[in-house]
Design a protein around this motif. Sequence first.
Motif, PDB file in Angstrom:
ATOM      1  N   LEU A  61       4.725   5.985   5.148  1.00  0.00           N
ATOM      2  CA  LEU A  61       5.173   5.789   6.520  1.00  0.00           C
ATOM      3  C   LEU A  61       6.689   5.736   6.580  1.00  0.00           C
ATOM      4  O   LEU A  61       7.325   6.400   7.400  1.00  0.00           O
ATOM      5  CB  LEU A  61       4.582   4.492   7.089  1.00  0.00           C
ATOM      6  CG  LEU A  61       5.148   4.083   8.445  1.00  0.00           C
ATOM      7  CD1 LEU A  61       4.616   4.991   9.534  1.00  0.00           C
ATOM      8  CD2 LEU A  61       4.839   2.636   8.758  1.00  0.00           C
ATOM      9  N   GLU A  70       0.425   3.905   1.507  1.00  0.00           N
ATOM     10  CA  GLU A  70       0.568   4.439   2.864  1.00  0.00           C
ATOM     11  C   GLU A  70       1.822   3.902   3.553  1.00  0.00           C
ATOM     12  O   GLU A  70       2.447   4.602   4.342  1.00  0.00           O
ATOM     13  CB  GLU A  70      -0.654   4.063   3.718  1.00  0.00           C
ATOM     14  CG  GLU A  70      -1.803   5.037   3.595  1.00  0.00           C
ATOM     15  CD  GLU A  70      -2.849   4.829   4.676  1.00  0.00           C
ATOM     16  OE1 GLU A  70      -2.791   3.793   5.381  1.00  0.00           O
ATOM     17  OE2 GLU A  70      -3.723   5.689   4.827  1.00  0.00           O
ATOM     18  N   ILE A  71       2.158   2.642   3.247  1.00  0.00           N
ATOM     19  CA  ILE A  71       3.330   2.042   3.890  1.00  0.00           C
ATOM     20  C   ILE A  71       4.601   2.757   3.408  1.00  0.00           C
ATOM     21  O   ILE A  71       5.510   3.029   4.190  1.00  0.00           O
ATOM     22  CB  ILE A  71       3.414   0.529   3.583  1.00  0.00           C
ATOM     23  CG1 ILE A  71       2.187  -0.192   4.144  1.00  0.00           C
ATOM     24  CG2 ILE A  71       4.697  -0.079   4.134  1.00  0.00           C
ATOM     25  CD1 ILE A  71       2.108  -0.245   5.648  1.00  0.00           C
ATOM     26  N   PHE A 125      -2.347   7.910   9.624  1.00  0.00           N
ATOM     27  CA  PHE A 125      -2.890   7.566   8.317  1.00  0.00           C
ATOM     28  C   PHE A 125      -4.349   7.129   8.385  1.00  0.00           C
ATOM     29  O   PHE A 125      -4.790   6.543   9.377  1.00  0.00           O
ATOM     30  CB  PHE A 125      -2.067   6.433   7.694  1.00  0.00           C
ATOM     31  CG  PHE A 125      -0.655   6.815   7.394  1.00  0.00           C
ATOM     32  CD1 PHE A 125      -0.315   7.314   6.156  1.00  0.00           C
ATOM     33  CD2 PHE A 125       0.333   6.676   8.352  1.00  0.00           C
ATOM     34  CE1 PHE A 125       0.990   7.671   5.870  1.00  0.00           C
ATOM     35  CE2 PHE A 125       1.644   7.031   8.079  1.00  0.00           C
ATOM     36  CZ  PHE A 125       1.970   7.526   6.836  1.00  0.00           C
ATOM     37  N   GLN A 126      -5.056   7.369   7.284  1.00  0.00           N
ATOM     38  CA  GLN A 126      -6.463   6.990   7.222  1.00  0.00           C
ATOM     39  C   GLN A 126      -6.651   5.478   7.361  1.00  0.00           C
ATOM     40  O   GLN A 126      -7.511   5.017   8.072  1.00  0.00           O
ATOM     41  CB  GLN A 126      -7.048   7.472   5.890  1.00  0.00           C
ATOM     42  CG  GLN A 126      -8.525   7.177   5.757  1.00  0.00           C
ATOM     43  CD  GLN A 126      -9.080   7.694   4.443  1.00  0.00           C
ATOM     44  OE1 GLN A 126      -8.359   8.265   3.627  1.00  0.00           O
ATOM     45  NE2 GLN A 126     -10.362   7.496   4.237  1.00  0.00           N
ATOM     46  N   ASN A 127      -5.815   4.724   6.648  1.00  0.00           N
ATOM     47  CA  ASN A 127      -5.935   3.261   6.722  1.00  0.00           C
ATOM     48  C   ASN A 127      -4.863   2.641   7.600  1.00  0.00           C
ATOM     49  O   ASN A 127      -4.414   1.529   7.372  1.00  0.00           O
ATOM     50  CB  ASN A 127      -5.916   2.651   5.325  1.00  0.00           C
ATOM     51  CG  ASN A 127      -7.144   3.048   4.546  1.00  0.00           C
ATOM     52  OD1 ASN A 127      -8.253   2.933   5.039  1.00  0.00           O
ATOM     53  ND2 ASN A 127      -6.944   3.568   3.352  1.00  0.00           N
ATOM     54  N   PHE A 128      -4.411   3.379   8.562  1.00  0.00           N
ATOM     55  CA  PHE A 128      -3.546   2.931   9.651  1.00  0.00           C
ATOM     56  C   PHE A 128      -2.079   2.692   9.274  1.00  0.00           C
ATOM     57  O   PHE A 128      -1.197   2.909  10.085  1.00  0.00           O
ATOM     58  CB  PHE A 128      -4.092   1.674  10.355  1.00  0.00           C
ATOM     59  CG  PHE A 128      -5.600   1.592  10.395  1.00  0.00           C
ATOM     60  CD1 PHE A 128      -6.354   2.665  10.837  1.00  0.00           C
ATOM     61  CD2 PHE A 128      -6.271   0.461   9.949  1.00  0.00           C
ATOM     62  CE1 PHE A 128      -7.741   2.616  10.865  1.00  0.00           C
ATOM     63  CE2 PHE A 128      -7.656   0.397   9.957  1.00  0.00           C
ATOM     64  CZ  PHE A 128      -8.396   1.477  10.413  1.00  0.00           C
ATOM     65  N   ALA A 129      -1.814   2.162   8.060  1.00  0.00           N
ATOM     66  CA  ALA A 129      -0.442   1.874   7.629  1.00  0.00           C
ATOM     67  C   ALA A 129       0.324   1.058   8.652  1.00  0.00           C
ATOM     68  O   ALA A 129       1.439   1.382   9.025  1.00  0.00           O
ATOM     69  CB  ALA A 129       0.319   3.167   7.302  1.00  0.00           C
ATOM     70  N   LEU A 130      -0.294  -0.028   9.119  1.00  0.00           N
ATOM     71  CA  LEU A 130       0.421  -0.919  10.029  1.00  0.00           C
ATOM     72  C   LEU A 130       1.040  -2.053   9.218  1.00  0.00           C
ATOM     73  O   LEU A 130       0.491  -2.468   8.203  1.00  0.00           O
ATOM     74  CB  LEU A 130      -0.544  -1.512  11.057  1.00  0.00           C
ATOM     75  CG  LEU A 130      -1.268  -0.499  11.939  1.00  0.00           C
ATOM     76  CD1 LEU A 130      -2.170  -1.225  12.925  1.00  0.00           C
ATOM     77  CD2 LEU A 130      -0.277   0.380  12.681  1.00  0.00           C
ATOM     78  N   PHE A 140      -1.010  -7.998   3.356  1.00  0.00           N
ATOM     79  CA  PHE A 140      -1.694  -6.738   3.631  1.00  0.00           C
ATOM     80  C   PHE A 140      -3.187  -6.960   3.454  1.00  0.00           C
ATOM     81  O   PHE A 140      -3.612  -7.517   2.448  1.00  0.00           O
ATOM     82  CB  PHE A 140      -1.249  -5.648   2.655  1.00  0.00           C
ATOM     83  CG  PHE A 140       0.153  -5.194   2.886  1.00  0.00           C
ATOM     84  CD1 PHE A 140       0.448  -4.406   3.986  1.00  0.00           C
ATOM     85  CD2 PHE A 140       1.172  -5.557   2.028  1.00  0.00           C
ATOM     86  CE1 PHE A 140       1.740  -3.968   4.202  1.00  0.00           C
ATOM     87  CE2 PHE A 140       2.462  -5.134   2.241  1.00  0.00           C
ATOM     88  CZ  PHE A 140       2.754  -4.340   3.335  1.00  0.00           C
ATOM     89  N   PRO A 184       0.838  -1.212   0.000  1.00  0.00           N
ATOM     90  CA  PRO A 184       0.000   0.000   0.000  1.00  0.00           C
ATOM     91  C   PRO A 184       0.868   1.255   0.000  1.00  0.00           C
ATOM     92  O   PRO A 184       1.928   1.279   0.620  1.00  0.00           O
ATOM     93  CB  PRO A 184      -0.772  -0.112   1.314  1.00  0.00           C
ATOM     94  CG  PRO A 184      -0.709  -1.543   1.696  1.00  0.00           C
ATOM     95  CD  PRO A 184       0.577  -2.064   1.156  1.00  0.00           C
TER      96      PRO A 184
END
Lengths: 542, 248
Positions: free
Chosen positions: A436, A432-433, B82-87, A540, A430
């Motif tokens: 991050l 977002e990762i 983050f909106q979708n957490f990004a874990l 994921f 993703p």
Amino acid sequence: MKTGELLLFIIIVSIFAIFLMGADVIEIPYFISKSLLRMICAYILTLIFSISFAILMAHNHTASKILFPIMDILQSIPILGFLPFAMLFFIHLFPVYGTELVSIFLLFTSMTWSVLFNTIEGIKTIPNKLSDVAKLTNVKGLDYLFHIVFPAIYPPLISGSITGWGGAWYFLVVGEYLIFANEIYSLDGIGSFISKSAYSGNIALSILGIGILACVVLSINKFIWQPLLFKARKYSYGRQDDLEGEDSRVIPKLEIFYERYIKNFALTNSFLRNTLEKILKFFDISPKTQFDEIKKISSAFVLQIAILFGLIIFGILFTTSNMITFSSVFFASLYTAIRIGIAYSIALFWTLSVAILIAKKTSLLKYLMPIFDVGQSIPAVAIFPIIVVFLINSLGNGSVAIEIASILLIMTGVQWYLLFNFIRAIRAIPSEINDLGRMISIDKKSQIKEIILPAITPAIIVGSLEATAGGLNATVISENIVYDNQVYSTLGLGYLMSQGAAVGDTTAIIISVLAMMIMVLLVNRLVWKRMLSAIEKYKFVV
Amino acid sequence: MVRLKVDGISKSYCINNRTVNVLENISFSVKKNESIVIVGPSGCGKTTLIRILSGLEVPNKGTVKINRKIISGPSDEVMLVFQNFALLPWKTVLENVEMGLLTFEKEKQEDIALKYLDLVGLDGFEGTYPMELSDSMKQRVGIARALAREPSILLMDEPFSSLDPLSANNLRNEVLKMYEKTRSGPDVLITITHNVDEAIIMADRILVMGQRPSKIIEDIKVNLPKPRDKKNLDFQALVDEITSKIVI
């Protein structure tokens, strides 16, 4: 550099070559169309077989219980292992068209598994809500198939077909030029053109053939598969990131053909409709919300291995073959396993390095992907005689050369499975990762260790599972290379099999196929499947 | 004291050979101890704006200054939720929080991570994997990871929009409590949302963004007493006022 530009380059080179080589290559367009026709025949068979069995296996509990173990075993047989039996069967049964049928059958077996299993997965992704709606609105039978099942299987069917066609090109080169029981069965086609040129030592011609074949493969990818993949977006229930592709003008025509001549015909022609509805009713195919888990035959595993071993021992005890003894089978298996191990390790090393590079700099993919596409589309089988000769000449030692060549050839059967799985996994990380990683100013080493490697772990295992089976297939060719009417061989299961086929020694073929099946089953069950069950947490979820 | 100053930023993208202007000449500044909420219709470029503030993206024009320094990329001063957490699914809750502290020594990482897990109410879940958690607990991990870096500015990109309304409400209140109570925590909070109620509950100031190319069309100070009560008539009046300004 885009695929299109590369294509143009190859076309120009080929035209240039035609001018240089003259008469020999005039027939090439005819060869290409014959080979393509064979591929299409095999693909139509694949579609009919895979779609009907997938629908049956996904919906009918009894059928799935019986068919799954059978398909699982058949799938584990190296594709070239079917070949000798297909030859015996078809050529004896149909002396005239036998060879043609054998090559179509070979292509069919190389296409069908990925299509079948992908399609089953596709049916299972149909959301429960949709099946509920179908039940509530009384949509069933053919309507259910055409309005719900077919759209749902479209995306996985296309990606499975791409994998299947990719593999089938490899076997085209083998399947059009067969040596069986001291006889050569040759068909007109681009595959046999390449093999013939290579076997007779005409390097220039075989390279030209390979270039043209690569060109055909790329054009089909660009003008058929990529647009189909693009269309598949529309039908996808799941994530859409990995469905790449671009639109084209051919596809709407294909869609119109499907709508008008297949869908409409099946739904409105009363005779056809009634017959099909009866079949569907008989097999109890109706909207379903709970699909059976694919039961992997765990208890049967020991039994399977035991039976295969039993057959081998039986075969060896009663053999009249002069190739088969206990020690020859044992050492052949051992050497083959070692060769595949080495080839796999080298392939894993370079593909992982490339994958990490791509993960760190995604823009690289744009430049590398066309190169990988070309690399994968060249059936490496064909270039190998040339490499062997080169190695023998430069090393001056036949047995070292053939070992190196053999391992290199196995690599070509291994590396693409790994690489393309890795690339898919990297694309699925993703965004977002990645954000991050940048927010916490992660350093390069931690990025590889903490993010990239874990993210592609599932792909490493799935890729390895496919790769080891692919590697075994390659040994059939790589351990017994023919060039300039001379055979270069080295002991291994692949050697036993291709040699057995060459002289028509059925026992040798059967025993080497059985040994290969044992190897695939053992490695899959003891290594890859075990690892697969432990990687759920690496995926994921969105 | 001005913590963050946004000065005339514009951003455009090139999509299919077409230039799309997303942000146009946006300027505002945020003082210490201010909670800002940015609201606007979907697709108005809120996320682009917060990505520029976080340093993940660079504007075509204009500058972002944090503590009077122009930023050119992500910094230790700023962290994003983050909106979708990004874990990372393969890491435990504790390891996920420690991810934010990679530059620290290992023992220190664990101490700090545990402290913030405790703060977000995840005491006892250190060894759990994200897939075993509910969405609201996942976002707690995300918040703990952000806070553990002890940024002075905390950015949140629709932090509660993936949660169900009840848990969203809960977590929102807890975050506000944390923000107001913790001394060492961030002293500027910038949240993005399309939920007007949420904006009024959280904000000292609300910036309303318009349609693309977006500008800030309204800068509203919220003077209602805290904690804010949705049943309050002034609250309702403010909801109406803001809703009418968000042109859809």
